[in-house]
Design a protein around this motif. Sequence first.
Motif, PDB file in Angstrom:
ATOM      1  N   ALA A   1       1.290   9.201   0.934  1.00  0.00           N
ATOM      2  CA  ALA A   1       0.523   9.499   2.140  1.00  0.00           C
ATOM      3  C   ALA A   1       0.614   8.372   3.156  1.00  0.00           C
ATOM      4  O   ALA A   1       0.325   8.582   4.333  1.00  0.00           O
ATOM      5  N   ILE A   2       0.993   7.175   2.708  1.00  0.00           N
ATOM      6  CA  ILE A   2       1.091   6.028   3.607  1.00  0.00           C
ATOM      7  C   ILE A   2       2.550   5.831   4.001  1.00  0.00           C
ATOM      8  O   ILE A   2       3.439   5.844   3.155  1.00  0.00           O
TER       9      ILE A   2
ATOM     10  N   CYS B   1       0.835  -1.210   0.000  1.00  0.00           N
ATOM     11  CA  CYS B   1       0.000   0.000   0.000  1.00  0.00           C
ATOM     12  C   CYS B   1       0.862   1.248   0.000  1.00  0.00           C
ATOM     13  O   CYS B   1       0.584   2.216  -0.725  1.00  0.00           O
ATOM     14  N   ALA B   2       1.931   1.257   0.802  1.00  0.00           N
ATOM     15  CA  ALA B   2       2.813   2.425   0.864  1.00  0.00           C
ATOM     16  C   ALA B   2       3.585   2.597  -0.439  1.00  0.00           C
ATOM     17  O   ALA B   2       3.773   3.715  -0.928  1.00  0.00           O
ATOM     18  N   ALA B   3       4.030   1.481  -1.022  1.00  0.00           N
ATOM     19  CA  ALA B   3       4.817   1.561  -2.252  1.00  0.00           C
ATOM     20  C   ALA B   3       3.987   2.046  -3.430  1.00  0.00           C
ATOM     21  O   ALA B   3       4.526   2.651  -4.364  1.00  0.00           O
ATOM     22  N   SER B   4       2.681   1.790  -3.388  1.00  0.00           N
ATOM     23  CA  SER B   4       1.831   2.126  -4.532  1.00  0.00           C
ATOM     24  C   SER B   4       1.282   3.543  -4.479  1.00  0.00           C
ATOM     25  O   SER B   4       0.754   4.040  -5.475  1.00  0.00           O
ATOM     26  N   CYS B   5       1.400   4.224  -3.356  1.00  0.00           N
ATOM     27  CA  CYS B   5       0.748   5.527  -3.177  1.00  0.00           C
ATOM     28  C   CYS B   5       1.493   6.627  -3.919  1.00  0.00           C
ATOM     29  O   CYS B   5       2.641   6.945  -3.576  1.00  0.00           O
TER      30      CYS B   5
ATOM     31  N   ASN C   1      -3.905  14.337   5.696  1.00  0.00           N
ATOM     32  CA  ASN C   1      -3.670  15.643   5.089  1.00  0.00           C
ATOM     33  C   ASN C   1      -3.011  15.544   3.714  1.00  0.00           C
ATOM     34  O   ASN C   1      -3.087  16.475   2.920  1.00  0.00           O
ATOM     35  N   ILE C   2      -2.361  14.428   3.453  1.00  0.00           N
ATOM     36  CA  ILE C   2      -1.658  14.252   2.178  1.00  0.00           C
ATOM     37  C   ILE C   2      -2.452  13.400   1.207  1.00  0.00           C
ATOM     38  O   ILE C   2      -2.370  13.581  -0.012  1.00  0.00           O
ATOM     39  N   CYS C   3      -3.249  12.449   1.738  1.00  0.00           N
ATOM     40  CA  CYS C   3      -3.986  11.516   0.885  1.00  0.00           C
ATOM     41  C   CYS C   3      -4.883  12.250  -0.112  1.00  0.00           C
ATOM     42  O   CYS C   3      -5.641  13.161   0.251  1.00  0.00           O
ATOM     43  N   LYS C   4      -4.794  11.860  -1.374  1.00  0.00           N
ATOM     44  CA  LYS C   4      -5.613  12.453  -2.438  1.00  0.00           C
ATOM     45  C   LYS C   4      -6.729  11.524  -2.902  1.00  0.00           C
ATOM     46  O   LYS C   4      -7.452  11.841  -3.831  1.00  0.00           O
ATOM     47  N   GLY C   5      -6.837  10.366  -2.269  1.00  0.00           N
ATOM     48  CA  GLY C   5      -7.920   9.449  -2.616  1.00  0.00           C
ATOM     49  C   GLY C   5      -7.737   8.746  -3.940  1.00  0.00           C
ATOM     50  O   GLY C   5      -8.719   8.381  -4.599  1.00  0.00           O
TER      51      GLY C   5
ATOM     52  N   THR D   1     -17.131   9.710   1.970  1.00  0.00           N
ATOM     53  CA  THR D   1     -17.527  11.020   2.487  1.00  0.00           C
ATOM     54  C   THR D   1     -16.349  11.990   2.505  1.00  0.00           C
ATOM     55  O   THR D   1     -16.455  13.140   2.069  1.00  0.00           O
ATOM     56  N   THR D   2     -15.203  11.522   3.002  1.00  0.00           N
ATOM     57  CA  THR D   2     -14.025  12.388   3.092  1.00  0.00           C
ATOM     58  C   THR D   2     -13.153  12.317   1.845  1.00  0.00           C
ATOM     59  O   THR D   2     -12.324  13.199   1.626  1.00  0.00           O
ATOM     60  N   GLY D   3     -13.309  11.241   1.040  1.00  0.00           N
ATOM     61  CA  GLY D   3     -12.448  11.061  -0.119  1.00  0.00           C
ATOM     62  C   GLY D   3     -11.038  10.664   0.243  1.00  0.00           C
ATOM     63  O   GLY D   3     -10.100  10.907  -0.518  1.00  0.00           O
ATOM     64  N   LYS D   4     -10.869  10.024   1.399  1.00  0.00           N
ATOM     65  CA  LYS D   4      -9.547   9.633   1.886  1.00  0.00           C
ATOM     66  C   LYS D   4      -9.493   8.130   2.119  1.00  0.00           C
ATOM     67  O   LYS D   4     -10.508   7.462   2.306  1.00  0.00           O
TER      68      LYS D   4
END
Length: 483
Positions: A196-197, A188-192, A211-215, A233-236
């Motif tokens: 953000a992860i 998950c971290a490698a693909s972001c 705060n960094i995640c763009k969804g 709802t939050t898009g995160k």
Amino acid sequence: MNVRSQLVMVFNLDKCIGCHTCSIACKNIWTDRQGAEYMWWNNVETKPGIGYPKNWEDQEHYKGGWINDGGELRLKGLGKGPTLLNMFFQPNMPAITDYYEPFDVDYANLHGAPKGDDQPTADIVSQISGQKMEEVTSGPNWDDDLSGSGQHAANDPNLADASIIEDYGRIFMQYLPRLCNHCLNPACAASCPSRAIYKRGEDGVVLVDQNICKGWRFCTSACPYKKVYYNWTTGKAEKCIFCFPRTETGQCNACSHSCVGRIRYLGVLLYDADGVEQALKQPDDKLVEAQRALILDPHDPAVQQAARKNNIPDHWLDAACNSPAYTLVKEQGMALPLHAEFRTMPMAYYIPSLSPVIAKHGDLHEVAKHGLIPALEQLRVPLDYLASLLGGGNQQVVTQSLAKLIALRVWMRAKNLGETADPALLAEAGLDETSATKLYRLFTVANYRERSIIPGQQREMKEPYLRKGGRGFGILKTPRGGL
């Protein structure tokens, strides 16, 4: 040697009763809000079965995790090119139907409906659209306790011989609690694309920076365990945070704290970060042993010295020395990672389950090799199934763990009944009386502090005047009391 510390959870599948108390505790604390209705950071699946989301183990479909491509590790479904091409579309991501459409029941209509000729009903309403749903076709644990049914169990990719579910005498069932594995090589971290992860250095917990995640949801596609969720709802992105607000103060996770069967063990493992990549390049059936080899002995002075150079505090080293996770994962080699072949190097470990005790009745006890205890080769749960689930296909590591469980049961049963306990039986399984006694206590009567050894991270947790028996937050010249 690059020594790092990791908080680890171990599950004893032989004790899980499938009560879902852990899931409810997690749900009430972390995901009881709009947009997170379908999220179950902790869930308990019935195996064999399709799991949650549906068929999450089928990486030919979801293309999660890593593969060894000619000696180089790469994400199975993503790369720089596919990432750019699929920036606004994820072809391998689970749809809401692979989870379930969260719903509510309009019970208020039963007593608030106007007078009429018909009996009012409690309509089913979608929590996403707010519209009435005609029918509920799936739920968060739709196949609970339905192992043996051709509709669900036959689709389990770990079940090589699906005909086993047609034979009543061979049907088996077990529960599999799951949460984020907080892997050493998290896909998950490698693909972001937004980075953000991240994986915390102090305890190895994998988190999402909201705060960094763009969804973009690449994390959801890349995670082979499908433990990263999207909040509409939050898009995160959201995921299990290993209850770090609790563990930072030395408390265990909510799921572990509420566990009725006391199947969970929490502790610190030290590992050599420099060897992770090379270990992940091993063949599938060697991955469990390679992962186990990375775990370092916290009692070794050289390991302790290297750990201090990496700013691992002494109270974390003390916790690692007393860690039940180290006993079960490394020292005794009984706990195994879930689907090591995904190559994320998961840091949640499982002790495989034994068959139910066989009762003697006439001549119907051929499989009972040691009194009421089943023989290893006659276990009701097939070895190839457990090897696919926990051994990366390696039956030997599963057999070694089960042999110790059987030897421990036989030895303790003999002692409790006043019979002669044969030490040779323990030695054959790789145990001695000291280790067997230690394991017996961990599996049975171990208290909270023995099952969960979590060093606090907040400064005040290390001050003696804040310990139990002290005088609150005032600074004392002469501290008193203790844990």
